[in-house]
Motif scaffolding. Structure first.
Motif, PDB file in Angstrom:
ATOM      1  N   SER A   1      -4.352   1.876 -13.082  1.00 42.38           N
ATOM      2  CA  SER A   1      -4.931   3.201 -12.846  1.00 42.38           C
ATOM      3  C   SER A   1      -4.817   3.635 -11.403  1.00 42.38           C
ATOM      4  O   SER A   1      -5.117   4.775 -11.061  1.00 42.38           O
ATOM      5  N   GLY A   2      -4.346   2.749 -10.501  1.00 44.81           N
ATOM      6  CA  GLY A   2      -4.204   3.065  -9.096  1.00 44.81           C
ATOM      7  C   GLY A   2      -5.549   3.234  -8.441  1.00 44.81           C
ATOM      8  O   GLY A   2      -6.593   2.821  -8.953  1.00 44.81           O
ATOM      9  N   GLY A   3      -5.534   3.881  -7.242  1.00 43.68           N
ATOM     10  CA  GLY A   3      -6.772   4.174  -6.550  1.00 43.68           C
ATOM     11  C   GLY A   3      -7.157   3.142  -5.518  1.00 43.68           C
ATOM     12  O   GLY A   3      -8.063   3.392  -4.706  1.00 43.68           O
ATOM     13  N   ASP A   4      -6.531   1.977  -5.510  1.00 38.34           N
ATOM     14  CA  ASP A   4      -6.913   0.978  -4.515  1.00 38.34           C
ATOM     15  C   ASP A   4      -6.263   1.327  -3.163  1.00 38.34           C
ATOM     16  O   ASP A   4      -5.212   1.940  -3.100  1.00 38.34           O
ATOM     17  N   ILE A   5      -6.948   0.934  -2.117  1.00 38.68           N
ATOM     18  CA  ILE A   5      -6.462   1.220  -0.750  1.00 38.68           C
ATOM     19  C   ILE A   5      -5.580   0.062  -0.312  1.00 38.68           C
ATOM     20  O   ILE A   5      -6.020  -1.092  -0.278  1.00 38.68           O
ATOM     21  N   VAL A   6      -4.319   0.412   0.059  1.00 35.54           N
ATOM     22  CA  VAL A   6      -3.361  -0.599   0.495  1.00 35.54           C
ATOM     23  C   VAL A   6      -3.082  -0.365   1.970  1.00 35.54           C
ATOM     24  O   VAL A   6      -2.802   0.761   2.395  1.00 35.54           O
ATOM     25  N   THR A   7      -3.165  -1.431   2.763  1.00 32.75           N
ATOM     26  CA  THR A   7      -2.839  -1.361   4.197  1.00 32.75           C
ATOM     27  C   THR A   7      -1.391  -1.789   4.399  1.00 32.75           C
ATOM     28  O   THR A   7      -0.986  -2.876   3.970  1.00 32.75           O
TER      29      THR A   7
ATOM     30  N   LEU B   1      -0.795   1.896   8.612  1.00 33.14           N
ATOM     31  CA  LEU B   1      -1.270   3.063   7.871  1.00 33.14           C
ATOM     32  C   LEU B   1      -1.900   2.557   6.576  1.00 33.14           C
ATOM     33  O   LEU B   1      -1.643   1.438   6.134  1.00 33.14           O
ATOM     34  N   THR B   2      -2.750   3.408   6.006  1.00 38.21           N
ATOM     35  CA  THR B   2      -3.358   3.064   4.720  1.00 38.21           C
ATOM     36  C   THR B   2      -2.890   4.082   3.698  1.00 38.21           C
ATOM     37  O   THR B   2      -2.711   5.264   4.011  1.00 38.21           O
ATOM     38  N   ALA B   3      -2.693   3.576   2.463  1.00 41.43           N
ATOM     39  CA  ALA B   3      -2.223   4.438   1.388  1.00 41.43           C
ATOM     40  C   ALA B   3      -3.030   4.175   0.134  1.00 41.43           C
ATOM     41  O   ALA B   3      -3.485   3.043  -0.113  1.00 41.43           O
ATOM     42  N   VAL B   4      -3.211   5.226  -0.669  1.00 37.37           N
ATOM     43  CA  VAL B   4      -3.914   5.099  -1.953  1.00 37.37           C
ATOM     44  C   VAL B   4      -2.854   4.904  -3.029  1.00 37.37           C
ATOM     45  O   VAL B   4      -2.017   5.795  -3.268  1.00 37.37           O
TER      46      VAL B   4
END
Length: 399
Positions: free
Chosen positions: A328-334, A363-366
């Motif tokens: 479902s995604g949504g996690d924060i990836v560094t 950077l951080t990405a969702v």
């Protein structure tokens, strides 16, 4: 001769020689033509009554004929009017100056060695002669020259600073004394032939001027135009940066771009198209290293001042944390690495992720949602796209 009892005169002698001819004008006057002779002789008159017992003397003197050695200038326009200087000897008694068969309208005896004369109208090459009581001189050549004609100038444009060489074609260039661009003399010129002149353009103001040639025959009529061009002005680039590999389409804005001959990124030439006098599109050439270079535009009017263009290296992605997440995604990836400051997008496979640039190295990405399995994560900047690192989408456990 004056005297008395001349009526019926039968002879007049100059020494032992009879006069060439004589006329009894009256009983007291005779006009006679002297015969050839030398020295001082007695002149006598013979009548039926005898030979005059009283006499007068007549002195023969040696008269040297005039000699011409040079004429300056040796040529002039067909319309005449040129004042020439004739040098030679025996010129003090000059009575006439002729250009061929035509008498000069005026002349001035300066000395026994110099005469100034005004050339009459004429054509071709004629012999100038001087006449004195001692005879007529030898001839010196004088040429009636035609007016120069300038038919073309190549190239017909150049920078306001001048210094470039142009070729003038036309006719009657022999003996050319001056080449002018507008009112300014050429820096230098060479008469290559009667139909060709090589000239170095002087400095001038932006705009059009007439090129004329002055020769012995006069000054050419206006008709050959030369354009002084101002240097182009480059004001901005869009975009102002691109990849090291080149290929970025860059729009250049400014002025005086018509007739552009080159666009350069640093020392490298770019392919380009002139859209208008104020717009050029160019394709950035590749570069060997990241950094800024000066972009310039060159026209026949000169080279513009430079505007900076930055070559950017592609970002480098070295690590992800975490490396897996839910479907479902949504996690924060560094994401860590380098060259992130100008990030324009982050992709998880084909899915675009929202992101925040923390620094040039982080950077951080969702993570966006997607099907289960691994996908490649990449970072894109104006310098290019990074190599991909793997991120896995993991389905939830099933009991």
């Amino acid at each position: 001769m004056t005297g008395a009892n001349f009526t019926g005169a039968t002879n007049v002698r100059f020494g032992a020689n009879s006069a060439t001819s004589f006329t009894v004008n009256s009983d007291t006057r005779i006009t006679a033509v002297a015969p050839a002779g030398t020295g001082t002789v007695q002149v006598t008159v013979t009548t039926p009554a005898g030979i005059s017992s009283q006499f007068v003397t007549y002195a023969y003197t040696q008269v040297t004929g005039p000699v011409l050695s040079s004429v300056t200038p040796p040529s002039g326009p067909a319309a005449g009017g040129t004042t020439v200087t004739l040098m030679g000897s025996g010129l003090s008694g000059t009575t006439a100056v002729r250009f061929g068969a035509v008498v000069a309208p005026s002349f001035t005896v300066v000395s026994d060695a110099q005469v100034m004369a005004v050339a009459p109208a004429g054509s071709g090459t004629v012999q100038i002669t001087v006449s004195t009581p001692g005879g007529t001189s030898n001839g010196v050549a004088y040429t009636y020259a035609s007016v120069p004609v300038v038919s073309s100038v190549s190239p017909n444009q150049g920078p306001v600073s001048g210094g470039n060489t142009v070729i003038l074609t036309g006719g009657n260039f022999s003996g050319a004394a001056a080449v002018t661009f507008g009112s300014t003399p050429a820096t230098s010129f060479t008469v290559d032939s009667p139909t060709r002149i090589s000239a170095v353009v002087p400095a001038g103001a932006a705009g059009a001027v007439q090129v004329v040639v002055t020769g012995p025959g006069g000054t050419s009529a206006p008709g050959a135009t030369y354009f002084y061009l101002g240097a182009p002005v480059l004001s901005s680039l869009t975009p102002a940066s691109g990849t090291l590999s080149g290929g970025t389409s860059v729009t250049l804005t400014g002025s005086q771009f018509l007739n552009a001959t080159a666009v350069r990124f640093g020392a490298a030439a770019a392919s380009f198209m002139v859209v208008s006098d104020t717009l050029i599109t160019a394709v950035a050439p590749p570069a060997s290293a990241a950094g800024s270079v000066q972009v310039t535009v060159t026209t026949p009017g000169g080279t513009s001042a430079g505007v900076s263009y930055e070559y950017l290296a592609a970002p480098v992605l070295t690590a992800l944390s975490p490396t897996a997440g839910p479907l479902s995604g949504g996690d924060i990836v560094t994401l860590t690495g380098s060259g992130f400051a100008r990030t324009t997008s982050v992709h998880f496979g084909t899915g675009t992720a929202a992101f925040t640039v923390v620094s040039d190295t982080a950077l951080t990405a969702v993570a966006p949602p997607g099907p289960p399995g691994p996908v490649g994560v990449t970072v894109t900047t104006p310098g290019g796209t990074s190599t991909a690192l793997t991120y896995s989408r993991v389905p939830p456990p099933t009991i």
